[in-house]
Design an enzyme around this catalytic site. Structure first.
Site, short mmCIF file in Angstrom:
data_model
loop_
_atom_site.label_atom_id
_atom_site.label_comp_id
_atom_site.label_asym_id
_atom_site.label_seq_id
_atom_site.Cartn_x
_atom_site.Cartn_y
_atom_site.Cartn_z
N GLY A 105 14.32 46.04 36.65
CA GLY A 105 15.32 47.09 36.88
C GLY A 105 16.21 46.74 38.04
N GLY A 140 18.10 53.21 39.42
CA GLY A 140 17.42 54.32 40.11
C GLY A 140 18.37 55.45 40.46
N CYS A 174 20.44 54.73 43.48
CA CYS A 174 21.03 53.38 43.50
C CYS A 174 22.52 53.45 43.28
CB CYS A 174 20.48 52.54 42.35
SG CYS A 174 18.73 52.33 42.38
N ARG A 234 15.48 44.45 52.96
CA ARG A 234 15.31 44.49 51.50
C ARG A 234 16.55 43.94 50.82
NH1 ARG A 234 15.88 47.89 46.78
NH2 ARG A 234 13.99 47.65 45.54
P1 XMP Z 1 14.08 56.23 40.59
O1 XMP Z 1 15.07 56.36 39.49
O2 XMP Z 1 12.69 56.47 40.16
O3 XMP Z 1 14.18 54.70 41.07
O4 XMP Z 1 14.46 57.08 41.76
C1 XMP Z 1 13.34 54.15 42.05
C2 XMP Z 1 13.67 52.69 42.27
O5 XMP Z 1 15.00 52.54 42.79
C3 XMP Z 1 15.09 51.26 43.45
N1 XMP Z 1 15.81 51.44 44.70
C4 XMP Z 1 17.09 51.08 44.90
N2 XMP Z 1 17.97 50.44 44.09
N3 XMP Z 1 19.63 50.64 45.77
C5 XMP Z 1 19.24 50.22 44.54
O6 XMP Z 1 20.07 49.64 43.81
C6 XMP Z 1 18.79 51.28 46.63
O7 XMP Z 1 19.17 51.66 47.73
C7 XMP Z 1 17.46 51.50 46.17
N4 XMP Z 1 16.37 52.07 46.75
C8 XMP Z 1 15.38 52.00 45.81
C9 XMP Z 1 13.68 50.75 43.64
O8 XMP Z 1 13.48 49.71 42.74
C10 XMP Z 1 12.84 51.98 43.32
O9 XMP Z 1 11.54 51.67 42.86
#
Ligand code: XMP
Length: 496
Positions: A315, A319, A322, A435
Site C-alpha cells: 500500500g 491511508g 495519506c 520514515r
Molecule cells: P488507514 O487507512 O488505516 O491507513 O488510516 C494506515 C496506513 O497509512 C500509512 N501512513 C501514511 N501514508 N503518508 C502516507 O502516505 C502518511 O503520512 C502516513 N502515515 C501513515 C501507513 O502505512 C499506515 O499503516
C-alpha cells in the site's frame, strides 16, 4: 484460485469498486469460521488484524488490546528517544506472562509513592523487595496492592509496609523455572490464595514471578497472540536507516520483541541491508519489509532478499491520513495493489517460498453520524484479494486504547480523536522525518495530514464486533476459513 472478473484485469480499483459474490450454500453458523492466518512466515494469528505503527494508533495499550484479541500491534518509533519506544515494548511483554523473568523490584528504602509510580507505568502493584532494589541482591519481602491500597502517606518506606521474607510463601527455581513447569507455580499460587508468587534461586535471589491476574487473563482471552512463555507478542517499527535501526533492534530484542517492521512509505534499498543485519544477528526476530504496490517491486525484493523478508506490507498512499498520492503523484488504488502483489508472490512461490502479505491502509467503515457500527466488508475484500492480514490506522485511532485524548467536536456534534499521518508536518516535527527519509533536507514535503476520527469507545467491544463481522461475511459466502475464501472468492467489479 479466486475467480477474478476479466473487467478488473489491468485496472485500478479500490475496495469500494468491487464486490464478492456468494456461490455456495452455507451450512454452518458464523462461529464455525476460523480466521487463523499467517502474519509472517513463522507467526500465525487467530485474528488477521494489525495496528499501524503510528503515534496516534499504537503504543502499549493498543498493542495489548490487539494481541489479547488475536491480532498484533506494531509500536511506532516517533518517540524522542529509542528507550521510550522500548519501554512500550516492555509494557506489552510484562502485561501478561507465564514466568515474568525481569520483574520490577524496589528496595526497603523506596516509598509507597514509588510503588504507585510503578503501577502508573506498568499497570501492576505487586513488587518484590530486594536488599538493594536490584535483582542481584537477596529477597527482603513483597509489597502488593493489599498492603497499600488505603495508604495516603506516599513518603512511608516500604520496609514499614512490606510482607517480610520470613512470612512469604515462595517457590523454588529448581522446581518451576528450571523444569519449565508453570503449572507447578500456578498450583502453589492458587493453593495459597496469593496475588503473586515469587520464585527464588538457592541464594534467595528473585529468579522470576508468577501473577494470579495473568492466569485469569489467560482464561479470558482464548485468541491471544502469545510467545512460548505465554507473553503477548509485539512488533515495533524501525526506520530505514541502518545505524539507528541497529540500536533499536538490539534494544528491542533485549526487551523481548518478536519482530520488526522496517517502516517507510515506499521500500528503500537500505531496508534490505537492515533486514539482512537483523536476520544474521537476531534470527529469532521476524522482519517485515515495505511498502510496495506493484508486481515489479515485489519481484525485486524477493529476488534480492527472500531469505530476510518474512512478510511484505502493501500500500502506497491509500491511508485515510495519506496525501502521498495527491501531493507526489505516487501510489495506486489499494485493492488492485493487494491483488497484483499477491499474484506476483504466488508466481515466485515455487522458487522462493511463501511470503505473506499485509494489506496496509484504506480499510474504511461507512461512517454515518451516530451510527458507527463495524461493517467489515473491506477487510474481507482485502483477504479475498490475497492478503493474509490487514493493517489499520484510522479505524483504530478512535478507540480508547489509542494514544491521545478524545474531545467534543462542536462542528460535528460528537466525540472525536485526533489521527495524523506519520508524514504530516506535525508528526515529522516531533522527531525528525526518518520514515520519509528526508530528515537531512531542509525543505520538508508533507506526505500526510492531521484529521479527526469518530470516537469509537473501547476496543474490547469494537474489535470483537469487527471479528464477528468478518466471520459473518465469510459465512455468507460459504467459506469456513481464509484459505477457502482466497481459493474460491468470486471477485466482480461494481458499476461506477
Ligand atoms: P488507514 O487507512 O488505516 O491507513 O488510516 C494506515 C496506513 O497509512 C500509512 N501512513 C501514511 N501514508 N503518508 C502516507 O502516505 C502518511 O503520512 C502516513 N502515515 C501513515 C501507513 O502505512 C499506515 O499503516
Amino acid at each position: 484460485m479466486a475467480k477474478f472478473h476479466p473487467d478488473l484485469i489491468n485496472k485500478e480499483f479500490w475496495y469500494k469498486d468491487i464486490t464478492l459474490i456468494p456461490n455456495r450454500l452455507p451450512d454452518f453458523e458464523r462461529d464455525k469460521v476460523d480466521l487463523t492466518t499467517h502474519f509472517t512466515k513463522r507467526l500465525k494469528l487467530k485474528t488477521p488484524f494489525i495496528s499501524s505503527p503510528m503515534d496516534t494508533v499504537t503504543e502499549a495499550e493498543m498493542a495489548i488490546l490487539m494481541a489479547l484479541l488475536g491480532g498484533i500491534g506494531v509500536i511506532h518509533y516517533n518517540f524522542l528517544t529509542i528507550d521510550e519506544q522500548i519501554e512500550e515494548v516492555e509494557k506489552v511483554k510484562r502485561f501478561e506472562a507465564g514466568f515474568v523473568f525481569n520483574p520490577v523490584v524496589l528496595s526497603p528504602k523506596n516509598t509507597i509513592g514509588d510503588v504507585y509510580n510503578v503501577a502508573d507505568k506498568y499497570g501492576f502493584f505487586s513488587v518484590p523487595i530486594t536488599e538493594d532494589g536490584t535483582l542481584n541482591s537477596k529477597l527482603s519481602g513483597i509489597v502488593t496492592h493489599r498492603d497499600i491500597r488505603y495508604r495516603k502517606d506516599m513518603e512511608t518506606k516500604l520496609k514499614e509496609v512490606m510482607t517480610p521474607r520470613e512470612k512469604l510463601i515462595v517457590a523454588k527455581k529448581s522446581e518451576t523455572v528450571d523444569k519449565n513447569n508453570l503449572q507447578a507455580a500456578n498450583e502453589i499460587l492458587r493453593k495459597n490464595n496469593l496475588d503473586t508468587l515469587i520464585i527464588v534461586d538457592e541464594d534467595n535471589k528473585v529468579a522470576a514471578l508468577v501473577a494470579d491476574s495473568d492466569i485469569r487473563k489467560n482464561e479470558q482471552f482464548p485468541l491471544a497472540t502469545k510467545d512460548e512463555n505465554k507473553q503477548l507478542r509485539v512488533f515495533s517499527a524501525v526506520e530505514s536507516r541502518l545505524k539507528l535501526a541497529k540500536e533499536r533492534i538490539g534494544k528491542g530484542y533485549d526487551a523481548g520483541l518478536d519482530g520488526i517492521i522496517i517502516d517507510a512509505s515506499v521500500v528503500f534499498k537500505e531496508q534490505l541491508e537492515i533486514a539482512k543485519y537483523c536476520k544474521e544477528n537476531f534470527p529469532e526476530l521476524e522482519v517485515v519489509l515495505g511498502n510496495v504496490d506493484s508486481a515489479e517491486m515485489v519481484r525485486k525484493i524477493i529476488e534480492e532478499a527472500s531469505d530476510y523478508c518474512d512478510a511484505l506490507r502493501i500500500g502506497i498512499g491509500p491511508g485515510a491520513a495519506c496525501i502521498t498520492q495527491q501531493e507526489l503523484g505516487t501510489g495506486r488504488a489499494q485493492a488492485s495493489a493487494v491483488w497484483e502483489c499477491g499474484e506476483a508472490i504466488k508466481k515466485l512461490e515455487p522458487k522462493y517460498g511463501f511470503i505473506p502479505t499485509i494489506a496496509d491502509g484504506g480499510i474504511k467503515i461507512p461512517d454515518t453520524i451516530g451510527q458507527d457500527v463495524a461493517k467489515p466488508g473491506d477487510i474481507t475484500k482485502a483477504l479475498a484479494l490475497g492478503a493474509q492480514t490487514v493493517m489499520m490506522g484510522s479505524l483504530l485511532a478512535g478507540l480508547d486504547e489509542s494514544p491521545g485524548e478524545k474531545e467534543f467536536d462542536y462542528e460535528e456534534n460528537r466525540m472525536v480523536k485526533k489521527y495524523r499521518g506519520m508524514g504530516s508536518t506535525e508528526a515529522m516535527e516531533k522527531r525528525g522525518a526518518l520514515r520519509y527519509g528526508i530528515e537531512k533536507v531542509k525543505i520538508r514535503i508533507p506526505e500526510g495530514k492531521v484529521i479527526k476520527v469518530p470516537y469509537r469507545g473501547s476496543g474490547y467491544d469494537f474489535i470483537p464486533q469487527l471479528i464477528a463481522g468478518v466471520k459473518q461475511s465469510l459465512q455468507k459466502q460459504g467459506f469456513k476459513n481464509i484459505k477457502e475464501l482466497q481459493e474460491e472468492a468470486d471477485i466482480r467489479p461494481l458499476p461506477k
